[in-house]
Motif scaffolding. Structure first.
Motif, PDB file in Angstrom:
ATOM      1  N   ASN A  32       0.816  -1.217   0.000  1.00 25.90           N
ATOM      2  CA  ASN A  32       0.000   0.000   0.000  1.00 25.90           C
ATOM      3  C   ASN A  32       0.852   1.271   0.000  1.00 25.90           C
ATOM      4  O   ASN A  32       0.394   2.326  -0.449  1.00 25.90           O
ATOM      5  CB  ASN A  32      -0.957   0.022   1.185  1.00 25.90           C
ATOM      6  N   MET A  33       2.079   1.178   0.470  1.00 30.34           N
ATOM      7  CA  MET A  33       2.991   2.311   0.483  1.00 30.34           C
ATOM      8  C   MET A  33       3.749   2.451  -0.835  1.00 30.34           C
ATOM      9  O   MET A  33       4.522   3.378  -1.019  1.00 30.34           O
ATOM     10  CB  MET A  33       4.006   2.200   1.638  1.00 30.34           C
ATOM     11  N   GLY A  34       3.562   1.499  -1.761  1.00 29.99           N
ATOM     12  CA  GLY A  34       4.192   1.586  -3.073  1.00 29.99           C
ATOM     13  C   GLY A  34       5.284   0.566  -3.340  1.00 29.99           C
ATOM     14  O   GLY A  34       5.882   0.565  -4.415  1.00 29.99           O
ATOM     15  N   ALA A  35       5.545  -0.301  -2.389  1.00 33.59           N
ATOM     16  CA  ALA A  35       6.559  -1.338  -2.590  1.00 33.59           C
ATOM     17  C   ALA A  35       5.967  -2.485  -3.407  1.00 33.59           C
ATOM     18  O   ALA A  35       4.752  -2.676  -3.437  1.00 33.59           O
ATOM     19  CB  ALA A  35       7.070  -1.856  -1.246  1.00 33.59           C
ATOM     20  N   VAL A  36       6.827  -3.235  -4.063  1.00 31.37           N
ATOM     21  CA  VAL A  36       6.402  -4.410  -4.817  1.00 31.37           C
ATOM     22  C   VAL A  36       7.216  -5.620  -4.361  1.00 31.37           C
ATOM     23  O   VAL A  36       8.388  -5.498  -4.021  1.00 31.37           O
ATOM     24  CB  VAL A  36       6.559  -4.224  -6.354  1.00 31.37           C
ATOM     25  N   VAL A  37       6.572  -6.761  -4.348  1.00 33.35           N
ATOM     26  CA  VAL A  37       7.259  -8.005  -3.990  1.00 33.35           C
ATOM     27  C   VAL A  37       8.163  -8.391  -5.151  1.00 33.35           C
ATOM     28  O   VAL A  37       7.711  -8.457  -6.296  1.00 33.35           O
ATOM     29  CB  VAL A  37       6.251  -9.127  -3.689  1.00 33.35           C
TER      30      VAL A  37
END
Length: 155
Positions: free
Chosen positions: A124-129
């Motif tokens: 939700n903060m903009g990180a991606v796995v």
């Protein structure tokens, strides 16, 4: 009223306690938590040698983060909030502060490894796995995420 400030190396025990309390919130057993406390012990050196900040409200430390800078990459080693403050917007406040700080230090991208339960917050903060890695505490796989530090348009 809340504020964010640099962590003091004398706050190592408080920060270690917050990290353990926050991790225990997800229901891990005693054996897991004992190993966790050893591996994720916040030392005075970790605080003094890295970008370490606390979020406090009315003088009470309610969360903290530590970013280890490696050239243009930042590794988020710690990002914890006391459970009773979760879901109240403090994580977003800390995240935005951390991103602004990373930008000011020339960090272009941050990476972090997290518990599966906290993964959605970071997404939700903009990180991606980007992958899964073996946990340092046990043999389960946990998510590794990456987030670009967005460059703000200067006015």
């Amino acid at each position: 009223m809340w504020k964010i400030r640099s962590a003091s190396s004398k706050e190592d025990e408080i920060l270690t306690s917050i990290a353990a309390e926050s991790e225990a919130y997800w229901g891990y057993d005693e054996e897991f938590m004992e190993i966790y406390k050893i591996i994720y012990n916040v030392t005075p050196e970790i605080i003094s040698e890295n970008l370490a900040y606390v979020l406090e409200d009315e003088g009470d430390i309610i969360g903290f983060y530590v970013v280890i800078q490696e050239a243009y990459l930042g590794e988020v080693e710690y990002f914890y909030i006391k459970p009773r403050y979760m879901g109240k917007g403090y994580g977003r406040i800390m995240w935005e502060h951390m991103i602004d700080l990373c930008e000011s230090f020339g960090i272009l991208e941050i990476e972090l490894v997290t518990s599966p339960q906290a993964k959605e917050f970071y997404i939700n903060m903009g990180a991606v796995v980007v992958s899964e890695v073996l946990s340092q505490v046990n043999s389960r796989k946990i998510p590794k995420l990456r987030c670009e530090v967005l460059r703000k348009q200067k006015k």
